[in-house]
Enzyme design. Structure first.
Site, PDB file in Angstrom:
ATOM      1  CG  PHE A  14       5.139 -10.441   7.237  1.00 14.17           C
ATOM      2  CD1 PHE A  14       3.989 -10.991   7.791  1.00 14.17           C
ATOM      3  CD2 PHE A  14       5.078  -9.150   6.732  1.00 14.17           C
ATOM      4  CE1 PHE A  14       2.804 -10.265   7.839  1.00 14.17           C
ATOM      5  CE2 PHE A  14       3.892  -8.423   6.772  1.00 14.17           C
ATOM      6  CZ  PHE A  14       2.747  -8.988   7.323  1.00 14.17           C
ATOM      7  CG  LEU A  16       2.958  -6.281   2.968  1.00 14.16           C
ATOM      8  CD1 LEU A  16       1.806  -6.998   2.262  1.00 14.16           C
ATOM      9  CD2 LEU A  16       2.454  -5.718   4.313  1.00 14.16           C
ATOM     10  CB  ALA A  19      11.529  -0.943  -4.578  1.00 14.54           C
ATOM     11  CB  ALA A  21       4.335  -1.276  -2.343  1.00 13.77           C
ATOM     12  CD1 TRP A  47      15.424  -3.263   2.532  1.00 11.92           C
ATOM     13  CD2 TRP A  47      13.869  -1.729   2.981  1.00 11.92           C
ATOM     14  NE1 TRP A  47      15.867  -2.062   2.056  1.00 11.92           N
ATOM     15  CE2 TRP A  47      14.938  -1.104   2.326  1.00 11.92           C
ATOM     16  CE3 TRP A  47      12.771  -0.953   3.368  1.00 11.92           C
ATOM     17  CZ2 TRP A  47      14.944   0.246   2.041  1.00 11.92           C
ATOM     18  CZ3 TRP A  47      12.770   0.386   3.089  1.00 11.92           C
ATOM     19  CH2 TRP A  47      13.852   0.991   2.431  1.00 11.92           C
ATOM     20  CE1 TYR A 124      -2.871  -3.630   2.208  1.00  9.49           C
ATOM     21  CE2 TYR A 124      -5.116  -2.964   2.730  1.00  9.49           C
ATOM     22  CZ  TYR A 124      -3.756  -2.696   2.696  1.00  9.49           C
ATOM     23  OH  TYR A 124      -3.288  -1.496   3.159  1.00  9.49           O
ATOM     24  NE  ARG A 135       1.123  -1.549  12.680  1.00  6.14           N
ATOM     25  CZ  ARG A 135       0.280  -1.306  11.700  1.00  6.14           C
ATOM     26  NH1 ARG A 135      -1.017  -1.243  11.945  1.00  6.14           N
ATOM     27  NH2 ARG A 135       0.718  -1.124  10.474  1.00  6.14           N
ATOM     28  CD  GLN A 171      15.613  19.303  41.629  1.00  8.03           C
ATOM     29  OE1 GLN A 171      15.859  20.465  41.330  1.00  8.03           O
ATOM     30  NE2 GLN A 171      14.767  18.978  42.573  1.00  8.03           N
ATOM     31  CD  GLU A 255       5.140  -5.794  12.295  1.00  6.64           C
ATOM     32  OE1 GLU A 255       6.281  -5.950  11.814  1.00  6.64           O
ATOM     33  OE2 GLU A 255       4.282  -6.700  12.293  1.00  6.64           O
TER      34      GLU A 255
HETATM   35  C1  FAD Z   1      15.243  -3.399   8.969  1.00  4.11           C
HETATM   36  C2  FAD Z   1      13.918  -3.518   8.285  1.00  4.11           C
HETATM   37  C3  FAD Z   1      13.240  -4.726   8.336  1.00  4.11           C
HETATM   38  C4  FAD Z   1      12.015  -4.849   7.671  1.00  4.11           C
HETATM   39  N1  FAD Z   1      11.378  -6.071   7.670  1.00  4.11           N
HETATM   40  C5  FAD Z   1      10.294  -6.250   6.871  1.00  4.11           C
HETATM   41  C6  FAD Z   1       9.718  -7.557   6.702  1.00  4.11           C
HETATM   42  O1  FAD Z   1      10.149  -8.547   7.291  1.00  4.11           O
HETATM   43  N2  FAD Z   1       8.662  -7.685   5.864  1.00  4.11           N
HETATM   44  C7  FAD Z   1       8.130  -6.641   5.168  1.00  4.11           C
HETATM   45  O2  FAD Z   1       7.193  -6.831   4.416  1.00  4.11           O
HETATM   46  N3  FAD Z   1       8.643  -5.369   5.321  1.00  4.11           N
HETATM   47  C8  FAD Z   1       9.717  -5.174   6.146  1.00  4.11           C
HETATM   48  N4  FAD Z   1      10.264  -3.906   6.279  1.00  4.11           N
HETATM   49  C9  FAD Z   1       9.668  -2.782   5.580  1.00  4.11           C
HETATM   50  C10 FAD Z   1       8.993  -1.764   6.507  1.00  4.11           C
HETATM   51  O3  FAD Z   1       7.794  -2.264   7.012  1.00  4.11           O
HETATM   52  C11 FAD Z   1       8.839  -0.453   5.708  1.00  4.11           C
HETATM   53  O4  FAD Z   1      10.142   0.112   5.604  1.00  4.11           O
HETATM   54  C12 FAD Z   1       7.884   0.505   6.367  1.00  4.11           C
HETATM   55  O5  FAD Z   1       6.570   0.035   6.267  1.00  4.11           O
HETATM   56  C13 FAD Z   1       7.929   1.915   5.742  1.00  4.11           C
HETATM   57  O6  FAD Z   1       7.909   1.879   4.354  1.00  4.11           O
HETATM   58  P1  FAD Z   1       9.033   2.710   3.534  1.00  4.11           P
HETATM   59  O7  FAD Z   1      10.342   2.404   4.161  1.00  4.11           O
HETATM   60  O8  FAD Z   1       8.855   2.383   2.099  1.00  4.11           O
HETATM   61  O9  FAD Z   1       8.707   4.219   3.808  1.00  4.11           O
HETATM   62  P2  FAD Z   1       7.697   5.164   2.978  1.00  4.11           P
HETATM   63  O10 FAD Z   1       6.363   4.516   2.911  1.00  4.11           O
HETATM   64  O11 FAD Z   1       8.350   5.562   1.708  1.00  4.11           O
HETATM   65  O12 FAD Z   1       7.597   6.415   3.962  1.00  4.11           O
HETATM   66  C14 FAD Z   1       8.549   7.489   3.958  1.00  4.11           C
HETATM   67  C15 FAD Z   1       8.087   8.515   4.971  1.00  4.11           C
HETATM   68  O13 FAD Z   1       6.801   9.031   4.577  1.00  4.11           O
HETATM   69  C16 FAD Z   1       5.859   8.851   5.620  1.00  4.11           C
HETATM   70  N5  FAD Z   1       4.534   8.598   5.040  1.00  4.11           N
HETATM   71  C17 FAD Z   1       4.204   7.716   4.065  1.00  4.11           C
HETATM   72  N6  FAD Z   1       2.886   7.778   3.801  1.00  4.11           N
HETATM   73  C18 FAD Z   1       2.362   8.730   4.634  1.00  4.11           C
HETATM   74  C19 FAD Z   1       1.049   9.253   4.847  1.00  4.11           C
HETATM   75  N7  FAD Z   1      -0.012   8.817   4.176  1.00  4.11           N
HETATM   76  N8  FAD Z   1       0.907  10.246   5.779  1.00  4.11           N
HETATM   77  C20 FAD Z   1       1.964  10.690   6.503  1.00  4.11           C
HETATM   78  N9  FAD Z   1       3.217  10.218   6.344  1.00  4.11           N
HETATM   79  C21 FAD Z   1       3.414   9.247   5.418  1.00  4.11           C
HETATM   80  C22 FAD Z   1       6.368   7.667   6.427  1.00  4.11           C
HETATM   81  O14 FAD Z   1       5.855   7.679   7.746  1.00  4.11           O
HETATM   82  C23 FAD Z   1       7.875   7.941   6.369  1.00  4.11           C
HETATM   83  O15 FAD Z   1       8.222   8.893   7.337  1.00  4.11           O
HETATM   84  C24 FAD Z   1      11.467  -3.754   6.969  1.00  4.11           C
HETATM   85  C25 FAD Z   1      12.147  -2.529   6.954  1.00  4.11           C
HETATM   86  C26 FAD Z   1      13.368  -2.401   7.586  1.00  4.11           C
HETATM   87  C27 FAD Z   1      14.088  -1.074   7.493  1.00  4.11           C
END
Ligand code: FAD
Length: 276
Positions: A14, A16, A19, A21, A47, A124, A135, A171, A255
């Site tokens: 999957f 989506l 770096a 986004a 990732w 989207y 989820r 306890q 997710e």
């Molecule tokens: C091991 C692993 C496997 C993965 N597998 C996949 C995959 O198969 N396919 C795929 O497409 N993706 C995958 N991902 C990506 C994953 O879905 C993203 O890492 C995740 O959605 C978060 O994005 P980010 O890491 O860029 O964090 P960011 O979006 O940079 O967020 C950083 C922090 O800011 C917070 N934040 C961001 N926006 C807001 C907001 N509006 N309000 C409040 N808080 C906010 C977040 O909650 C987080 O705490 C994977 C990630 C990992 C680590």
């Protein structure tokens, strides 16, 4: 689907996240431009689970950069091994090391028009609806890890002796066991309720986010408690808590993070009130 189900394709991926986004995937930069009867893709996804084993990728790319945010993205089905696809080495992760996570780079990858999944510029919506179903899966994964941790630790408390008693007699520890068991049972019921709604074809976006948020947060707490119940043994790699605690950590992140689940839940609730 037949090649995935038969095992001919070891997995699918999957694609989506990028770096720049993550929580905001609609800000993706990967582009798909018309090329004859088909499309040409350029960009890098980050990732991506199982990418190095995948036979097929589901890839999201911008097809109309002028459209309002999220309205110009389409979804493509692309076979691994297509010219121009490069898969990076497996990332070095804190946990879930049994699952590979890779970067996938698309450099002038040409695909036929039939590679478009669903309707043009409707990608989207497909991503968001698929994430809702996922989820329930990630919440269930979290619940399983939390239950395994507490199962191991609870048995341990009946065997480990300190102050002349099994530590289960204290306890303070009994209350930890009771609280975690109650939370994990509540997580199970939320997950079953979301899954039931999905199976019946009812709306389940809010319920799936609630279940994922609660199950992943409580499973993290359960692992933390379980490790505490083992004392110093919990910290040793010889015992399973060290691994379970590392593995469960990701469940509040991917997710959609816990913060993103709260955004979805609040949006779904407020939608009803604003419509009324
Ligand atoms: C091991 C692993 C496997 C993965 N597998 C996949 C995959 O198969 N396919 C795929 O497409 N993706 C995958 N991902 C990506 C994953 O879905 C993203 O890492 C995740 O959605 C978060 O994005 P980010 O890491 O860029 O964090 P960011 O979006 O940079 O967020 C950083 C922090 O800011 C917070 N934040 C961001 N926006 C807001 C907001 N509006 N309000 C409040 N808080 C906010 C977040 O909650 C987080 O705490 C994977 C990630 C990992 C680590």
């Amino acid at each position: 689907m037949p090649r995935l189900c038969s095992g001919d394709y070891l997995s699918g991926s999957f694609c989506l996240t990028e770096a720049g986004a993550g929580s905001d995937p609609a800000s993706m930069r990967t582009r798909a431009e018309r090329s004859g009867d088909g499309w040409c893709l350029n960009g890098t996804k980050q990732w991506i689970t199982s990418a190095e084993f995948a036979g097929i990728y589901v890839v999201w790319a911008v097809t109309d950069p002028e459209a309002p945010k999220g309205k110009g993205i389409s979804c493509f089905l692309i076979e691994a091994g297509s010219d121009g696809i490069q898969v990076g080495p497996a990332e070095q992760k804190m946990g879930q090391r049994g699952s590979a996570t890779n970067e996938v780079h698309f450099d002038n990858v040409r695909v036929p028009g039939s590679a478009l999944l669903g309707r043009l510029n409707d990608g989207y919506r497909i991503a968001v609806s698929e994430l809702a179903g996922g989820r329930i899966g990630i919440g269930s994964l979290a619940l399983g890890i939390g239950l395994a941790a507490m199962d191991y630790a609870t048995r341990y408390t009946t065997e480990r002796q300190q102050f002349g008693h099994p530590i289960a007699d204290f306890q303070g520890l009994q209350w930890m066991i009771a609280d975690r068991a109650t939370e994990l049972e509540a997580a199970r019921l939320l997950l079953m309720s979301a899954a039931d709604r999905k199976e019946k074809g009812q709306s389940f976006t809010r319920e799936a986010s609630m279940a994922k948020l609660f199950a992943s947060e409580k499973a993290n707490q359960a692992c933390y408690t379980a490790l505490q119940l083992l004392g110093g043994y919990g910290y040793m790699q010889e015992y399973p808590l060290e691994r379970l605690t590392r593995d469960v950590r990701i469940t509040t992140l991917y997710e959609g993070t816990s913060e993103v689940q709260r955004i979805v839940i609040a949006r779904e609730i407020l939608k009803e009130y604003r419509q009324a």
